[in-house]
Design an enzyme around this catalytic site. Structure first.
Site, short mmCIF file in Angstrom:
data_model
loop_
_atom_site.label_atom_id
_atom_site.label_comp_id
_atom_site.label_asym_id
_atom_site.label_seq_id
_atom_site.Cartn_x
_atom_site.Cartn_y
_atom_site.Cartn_z
N ASP A 75 -1.76 -7.18 4.61
CA ASP A 75 -1.65 -7.28 3.15
C ASP A 75 -2.95 -6.79 2.52
O ASP A 75 -4.05 -7.17 2.95
CB ASP A 75 -1.39 -8.73 2.73
CG ASP A 75 -1.49 -8.93 1.24
OD1 ASP A 75 -0.49 -8.69 0.55
OD2 ASP A 75 -2.57 -9.31 0.76
N ASP A 129 2.04 -2.84 -0.90
CA ASP A 129 0.75 -3.35 -0.41
C ASP A 129 0.89 -4.26 0.80
O ASP A 129 -0.08 -4.93 1.18
CB ASP A 129 0.01 -4.08 -1.53
CG ASP A 129 0.76 -5.30 -2.06
OD1 ASP A 129 1.95 -5.46 -1.71
OD2 ASP A 129 0.16 -6.08 -2.81
N GLU A 130 2.07 -4.30 1.44
CA GLU A 130 2.27 -5.12 2.63
C GLU A 130 3.05 -4.32 3.68
O GLU A 130 4.03 -3.66 3.34
CB GLU A 130 3.05 -6.39 2.31
CG GLU A 130 2.32 -7.37 1.41
CD GLU A 130 3.19 -8.58 1.12
OE1 GLU A 130 2.85 -9.69 1.57
OE2 GLU A 130 4.22 -8.41 0.44
#
Length: 414
Positions: free
Chosen positions: A11, A107-108
């Site tokens: 993350d 974003d992960e």
């Protein structure tokens, strides 16, 4: 004995804000947020850096509220194309450690490093290398949750790695009673505000209490979603990390927050048609049609929340814009009672290939074929010359949002 899998959830901390900090060194050491246009309703915080969060600024709150908390706040408009490009490049970095990388969001990303340990070392060492590679290349801090499946990796990241100074945490299944079960039920991945109320009304206030409740009881009350939550609380997840996880889509959708309150039906229908055009263009591009049209409407009053989400299934699959639009208008006519609207969303599901057309005994099949062909031709013109190269006459009206949306990715400026 088979060795347990080792799954990472990587993350990026305050992804948008971190990228803007790295791109603008003059803002180093200053609280920064990425936000929409200050003069429009979309002026909400998309991402706040840790310095801003330390002053009470939170993601998704309105910009003027954040500025009251932090008068020296640096406000940067989003650059969505930059974020998408960097996310794709991060995927390539992760791919140097394993070929099993699954993007979960911008974003992960999940990684299966079970077979990578002979090359790169034990899990903690691999996690450190991953973090360092991302920091060296983009100046973005990554956090890594580790588990033997995806749900444990996600829970490890959200509840522990993000709060750890080293940004790494390994949540082991045999220690859930010590590490995870004492947390409030809201900390379980998949439990939203409404679900937490339902669970608490059942006397379930911690993750451990859910895990120790009879799974059949939870499934009977909440269906498949309840079964999944119960499994998550017990650290069970059988879905593998795979690059093809999102290859087969269940539906297509698009929505937007309006720049002002829309109260006239004719104005609402202008935006509705534009959203249907976008959704159908994506369906045609990927070779799909759908038969279930959904419409979501949110009212403009923040105090008295009004709105609805309804579906309408037509007798045939389609990706023709006007057919989807007619179904959406049917839903609007049936469920909207005139209150001001601030957000509209359109979705199409129940997909099948656009190579399998269902002929009708009662409708004009030749006319439908012409409309379908026109749609593909219009898509080709827009792909070659831009979204504004060919427009419907309704998009020339003041209510239209086509010109503004043509400059955006994911609802934000490129």
């Amino acid at each position: 004995m088979k060795r347990a899998n080792v799954i990472f959830l990587v993350d990026m901390e305050s992804f948008y804000a971190s990228i803007e900090h790295a791109a603008n060194p003059q803002y180093d050491g200053r609280p920064l947020v990425v936000s929409g246009d200050v003069n429009r309703r979309s002026g909400v915080i998309l991402a706040a850096c840790p310095l801003a969060k330390a002053k009470g600024v939170r993601n998704a709150e309105r910009l003027f509220e954040a500025q009251q908390k932090c008068p020296d706040l640096v406000v940067v408009k989003p650059h969505m194309q930059r974020y998408v490009d960097i996310s794709l490049q991060i995927s390539k970095i992760l791919g140097t450690f394993t070929d099993l990388v699954e993007p979960y969001s911008i974003d992960e990303q999940f990684m299966d490093v079970t077979g990578s340990q002979k090359l790169f070392g034990p899990p903690y060492e691999i996690a450190e290398k991953v973090k360092q590679a991302i920091m060296d290349r983009f100046g973005v801090k990554a956090r890594v949750g580790i588990g033997e499946n995806k749900v444990l990796a996600k829970l490890a990241c959200d509840n522990f790695a993000k709060k750890s100074s080293e940004g790494i945490y390994w949540l082991r299944k045999d220690s859930l009673d010590l590490d995870l079960w004492c947390l409030p039920i809201e900390k379980l991945f998949g439990v939203g505000r409404k679900m937490s109320v339902h669970l608490r009304n059942m006397g379930i206030r911690t993750i451990g209490q859910l895990a120790q409740t009879d799974g059949a009881r939870i499934k009977k009350r909440f269906g498949v979603h309840g079964q999944v939550l119960w499994m998550s609380a017990n650290g069970e997840d059988y879905s593998p990390v795979t690059r093809a996880a999102h290859a087969r889509r269940k539906g297509y959708g698009n929505g937007m927050t309006l720049p002002r309150d829309y109260v006239k039906k004719e104005d609402i229908c202008v935006v509705l048609l534009e959203l249907c055009e976008e959704v159908c263009a994506r369906l045609r591009q990927d070779g799909w049609m759908g038969s279930t049209v959904s419409l979501s409407v949110n009212g403009a009053d923040f105090v008295e929340k009004r709105g609805f989400h309804r579906q309408y299934t037509i007798p045939f699959e389609t990706n023709i814009t006007m057919e989807v639009y007619e179904a959406a208008c049917t839903l609007l006519e049936r469920f909207w009672d005139g209150y001001p609207i601030r957000r509209l969303s359109i979705g199409v599901s129940n997909l099948q290939s656009d190579q399998n057309w269902q002929l009708s005994l009662f409708d004009d099949n030749a006319s439908r074929d012409r409309l379908s062909t026109i749609g593909y031709v219009m898509d080709g013109i827009r792909q070659k010359y831009g979204k504004l190269a060919i427009q419907r006459a309704s998009s020339l009206q003041k209510a239209s949002q086509l010109r503004d949306r043509s400059q955006k990715i994911g609802g934000h400026y490129k």
